[in-house]
Design a protein around this motif. Structure first.
Motif, PDB file in Angstrom:
ATOM      1  N   ILE A 127       0.848   2.791  -6.135  1.00  0.00           N
ATOM      2  CA  ILE A 127       1.662   4.006  -6.162  1.00  0.00           C
ATOM      3  C   ILE A 127       2.280   4.278  -4.799  1.00  0.00           C
ATOM      4  CG2 ILE A 127       1.554   6.526  -6.459  1.00  0.00           C
ATOM      5  CD1 ILE A 127      -0.554   5.982  -8.670  1.00  0.00           C
ATOM      6  N   ARG A 141      -1.683  11.606  -7.092  1.00  0.00           N
ATOM      7  CA  ARG A 141      -0.931  10.948  -8.166  1.00  0.00           C
ATOM      8  C   ARG A 141      -1.785   9.882  -8.859  1.00  0.00           C
ATOM      9  NH1 ARG A 141       4.428  12.491  -8.063  1.00  0.00           N
ATOM     10  NH2 ARG A 141       5.099  13.498  -6.128  1.00  0.00           N
ATOM     11  N   ALA A 142      -2.538   9.107  -8.092  1.00  0.00           N
ATOM     12  CA  ALA A 142      -3.421   8.090  -8.672  1.00  0.00           C
ATOM     13  C   ALA A 142      -4.491   8.756  -9.534  1.00  0.00           C
ATOM     14  CB  ALA A 142      -4.068   7.246  -7.574  1.00  0.00           C
ATOM     15  N   LEU A 184       3.839  10.313 -11.520  1.00  0.00           N
ATOM     16  CA  LEU A 184       4.236   9.435 -10.414  1.00  0.00           C
ATOM     17  C   LEU A 184       5.392   9.997  -9.590  1.00  0.00           C
ATOM     18  CD1 LEU A 184       4.054   6.028 -12.286  1.00  0.00           C
ATOM     19  CD2 LEU A 184       2.544   6.814 -10.434  1.00  0.00           C
TER      20      LEU A 184
END
Length: 188
Positions: A127, A141-142, A184
Protein backbone atom coordinates in the motif's frame (compact mmCIF):
# COMPACT_ATOMS: atom_id res chain seq x y z
CA UNK A 1 23.64 -25.81 -7.71
CA UNK A 2 23.75 -29.42 -6.63
CA UNK A 3 22.09 -32.30 -8.45
CA UNK A 4 22.12 -34.38 -5.28
CA UNK A 5 18.81 -36.04 -4.43
CA UNK A 6 16.85 -34.52 -1.57
CA UNK A 7 17.80 -35.88 1.83
CA UNK A 8 15.34 -38.09 3.67
CA UNK A 9 15.27 -35.54 6.49
CA UNK A 10 14.06 -32.89 4.03
CA UNK A 11 11.21 -35.15 2.91
CA UNK A 12 10.28 -35.92 6.53
CA UNK A 13 10.29 -32.24 7.47
CA UNK A 14 8.14 -31.41 4.42
CA UNK A 15 5.68 -34.20 5.33
CA UNK A 16 5.42 -32.88 8.89
CA UNK A 17 4.82 -29.30 7.68
CA UNK A 18 2.18 -30.44 5.18
CA UNK A 19 0.37 -32.46 7.82
CA UNK A 20 0.66 -29.61 10.32
CA UNK A 21 -0.81 -27.08 7.89
CA UNK A 22 -3.72 -29.40 7.19
CA UNK A 23 -4.35 -30.11 10.87
CA UNK A 24 -4.02 -26.47 11.96
CA UNK A 25 -6.31 -25.39 9.10
CA UNK A 26 -8.92 -27.99 10.03
CA UNK A 27 -8.75 -27.80 13.84
CA UNK A 28 -6.98 -24.53 14.70
CA UNK A 29 -4.03 -24.27 17.03
CA UNK A 30 -5.91 -25.54 20.08
CA UNK A 31 -7.45 -28.55 18.37
CA UNK A 32 -4.43 -29.76 16.40
CA UNK A 33 -2.25 -32.22 18.28
CA UNK A 34 1.29 -33.40 17.75
CA UNK A 35 -0.02 -36.98 17.75
CA UNK A 36 -2.56 -36.22 14.98
CA UNK A 37 0.03 -34.33 12.93
CA UNK A 38 2.47 -37.23 13.27
CA UNK A 39 -0.25 -39.68 12.28
CA UNK A 40 -1.11 -37.66 9.19
CA UNK A 41 2.58 -37.54 8.27
CA UNK A 42 2.92 -41.29 8.98
CA UNK A 43 5.76 -40.81 11.47
CA UNK A 44 6.35 -41.17 15.18
CA UNK A 45 5.35 -38.12 17.28
CA UNK A 46 8.90 -37.98 18.62
CA UNK A 47 10.08 -37.08 15.11
CA UNK A 48 7.82 -34.02 15.09
CA UNK A 49 9.42 -32.88 18.32
CA UNK A 50 12.90 -33.67 16.99
CA UNK A 51 12.44 -31.45 13.95
CA UNK A 52 10.40 -28.63 15.50
CA UNK A 53 10.87 -28.74 19.27
CA UNK A 54 7.28 -28.10 20.34
CA UNK A 55 3.82 -27.32 19.02
CA UNK A 56 4.38 -23.55 19.05
CA UNK A 57 7.56 -23.81 16.99
CA UNK A 58 5.84 -26.21 14.60
CA UNK A 59 2.96 -23.78 14.22
CA UNK A 60 5.38 -20.93 13.55
CA UNK A 61 7.03 -22.93 10.76
CA UNK A 62 3.71 -24.11 9.33
CA UNK A 63 2.20 -20.63 9.39
CA UNK A 64 4.93 -18.96 7.36
CA UNK A 65 3.04 -17.42 4.51
CA UNK A 66 3.90 -15.31 1.51
CA UNK A 67 0.90 -13.45 0.13
CA UNK A 68 2.73 -13.09 -3.19
CA UNK A 69 1.10 -9.72 -3.72
CA UNK A 70 1.32 -8.44 -7.27
CA UNK A 71 2.98 -5.13 -8.03
CA UNK A 72 -0.08 -3.00 -7.33
CA UNK A 73 1.58 0.12 -8.69
CA UNK A 74 1.62 -1.53 -12.13
CA UNK A 75 -2.19 -1.69 -12.18
CA UNK A 76 -4.52 1.11 -13.22
CA UNK A 77 -5.55 2.78 -9.97
CA UNK A 78 -9.25 2.08 -10.54
CA UNK A 79 -8.56 -1.69 -10.64
CA UNK A 80 -6.47 -2.07 -7.48
CA UNK A 81 -9.30 -2.89 -5.03
CA UNK A 82 -10.84 -5.60 -7.19
CA UNK A 83 -7.41 -7.01 -8.02
CA UNK A 84 -6.59 -7.28 -4.32
CA UNK A 85 -9.83 -9.12 -3.57
CA UNK A 86 -9.27 -11.56 -6.44
CA UNK A 87 -5.67 -12.11 -5.38
CA UNK A 88 -6.54 -12.73 -1.74
CA UNK A 89 -9.23 -15.24 -2.72
CA UNK A 90 -6.79 -17.08 -4.95
CA UNK A 91 -4.19 -17.23 -2.14
CA UNK A 92 -6.75 -18.39 0.45
CA UNK A 93 -7.80 -21.20 -1.86
CA UNK A 94 -4.28 -22.20 -2.88
CA UNK A 95 -2.64 -22.74 0.51
CA UNK A 96 -3.91 -24.19 3.78
CA UNK A 97 -1.39 -22.27 5.87
CA UNK A 98 -3.31 -18.99 5.70
CA UNK A 99 -6.49 -20.80 6.72
CA UNK A 100 -4.59 -22.42 9.59
CA UNK A 101 -3.39 -19.01 10.64
CA UNK A 102 -6.87 -17.47 10.52
CA UNK A 103 -8.53 -20.33 12.39
CA UNK A 104 -5.79 -20.29 15.03
CA UNK A 105 -5.57 -16.51 15.37
CA UNK A 106 -9.07 -16.43 16.80
CA UNK A 107 -8.01 -18.27 19.95
CA UNK A 108 -4.21 -18.06 20.11
CA UNK A 109 -2.27 -14.85 20.72
CA UNK A 110 0.88 -16.08 18.97
CA UNK A 111 -1.16 -16.84 15.85
CA UNK A 112 -2.92 -13.48 16.10
CA UNK A 113 0.48 -11.78 16.24
CA UNK A 114 1.60 -13.68 13.13
CA UNK A 115 -1.52 -12.46 11.32
CA UNK A 116 -0.85 -8.87 12.40
CA UNK A 117 2.75 -9.19 11.24
CA UNK A 118 1.62 -10.60 7.89
CA UNK A 119 -0.42 -7.48 7.20
CA UNK A 120 2.25 -5.14 8.59
CA UNK A 121 5.13 -6.67 6.62
CA UNK A 122 3.43 -7.56 3.36
CA UNK A 123 0.22 -5.59 2.85
CA UNK A 124 1.33 -2.25 4.32
CA UNK A 125 4.48 -2.04 2.14
CA UNK A 126 2.39 -2.80 -0.96
CA UNK A 127 0.00 0.00 0.00
CA UNK A 128 2.88 2.36 0.76
CA UNK A 129 3.81 2.12 -2.91
CA UNK A 130 0.38 3.45 -3.86
CA UNK A 131 -0.19 6.38 -1.52
CA UNK A 132 1.91 9.31 -0.42
CA UNK A 133 1.27 9.14 3.31
CA UNK A 134 3.19 8.74 6.53
CA UNK A 135 3.59 5.25 7.95
CA UNK A 136 0.63 5.65 10.32
CA UNK A 137 -1.70 6.44 7.42
CA UNK A 138 -0.47 3.45 5.46
CA UNK A 139 -0.91 1.22 8.52
CA UNK A 140 -4.48 2.46 8.96
CA UNK A 141 -5.27 1.67 5.33
CA UNK A 142 -3.70 -1.80 5.64
CA UNK A 143 -5.79 -2.39 8.77
CA UNK A 144 -8.97 -1.49 6.93
CA UNK A 145 -8.02 -3.81 4.05
CA UNK A 146 -7.48 -6.52 6.67
CA UNK A 147 -11.01 -6.02 8.04
CA UNK A 148 -12.49 -6.81 4.65
CA UNK A 149 -10.20 -9.62 3.61
CA UNK A 150 -10.23 -11.41 6.97
CA UNK A 151 -13.98 -10.94 7.26
CA UNK A 152 -14.48 -12.31 3.77
CA UNK A 153 -12.26 -15.31 4.52
CA UNK A 154 -14.04 -15.96 7.81
CA UNK A 155 -17.48 -15.88 6.17
CA UNK A 156 -16.50 -17.77 3.01
CA UNK A 157 -14.11 -20.44 4.27
CA UNK A 158 -14.74 -20.96 7.99
CA UNK A 159 -18.40 -20.07 8.57
CA UNK A 160 -19.26 -21.06 5.00
CA UNK A 161 -22.15 -18.61 4.73
CA UNK A 162 -24.02 -19.84 1.62
CA UNK A 163 -24.43 -16.47 -0.15
CA UNK A 164 -20.73 -15.68 0.35
CA UNK A 165 -19.59 -19.16 -0.69
CA UNK A 166 -21.80 -18.91 -3.80
CA UNK A 167 -20.01 -15.80 -5.07
CA UNK A 168 -17.55 -16.47 -7.84
CA UNK A 169 -14.14 -14.87 -7.41
CA UNK A 170 -15.01 -12.37 -10.11
CA UNK A 171 -18.30 -11.44 -8.44
CA UNK A 172 -16.63 -11.11 -5.03
CA UNK A 173 -13.96 -8.88 -6.56
CA UNK A 174 -16.58 -6.76 -8.32
CA UNK A 175 -18.70 -6.32 -5.19
CA UNK A 176 -16.00 -5.98 -2.51
CA UNK A 177 -13.35 -4.27 -4.65
CA UNK A 178 -14.95 -0.82 -4.35
CA UNK A 179 -14.75 -1.02 -0.55
CA UNK A 180 -11.04 -1.78 -0.72
CA UNK A 181 -10.68 0.94 -3.31
CA UNK A 182 -12.17 3.44 -0.84
CA UNK A 183 -9.97 2.23 1.99
CA UNK A 184 -6.90 2.57 -0.20
CA UNK A 185 -7.48 5.90 -1.90
CA UNK A 186 -10.17 8.05 -0.27
CA UNK A 187 -8.78 10.92 1.78
CA UNK A 188 -8.61 10.21 5.47
Amino acid sequence: MSDAPPRKSDATKAAILGAAREQFARHGYQGATIRAIAGAAAIDPAMVMRYFGNKEQLFAAAAEFDLQLPDLSALPRAEVGAALVAHFLQRWEADDSLMALLRSAIANEAAAERMRRLFATQVAPAIAGLVDEPRAGVAARAGLVATQMLGLALCRYLLKLPPVVALSRAEAARRIGPTLQAYLFEPR
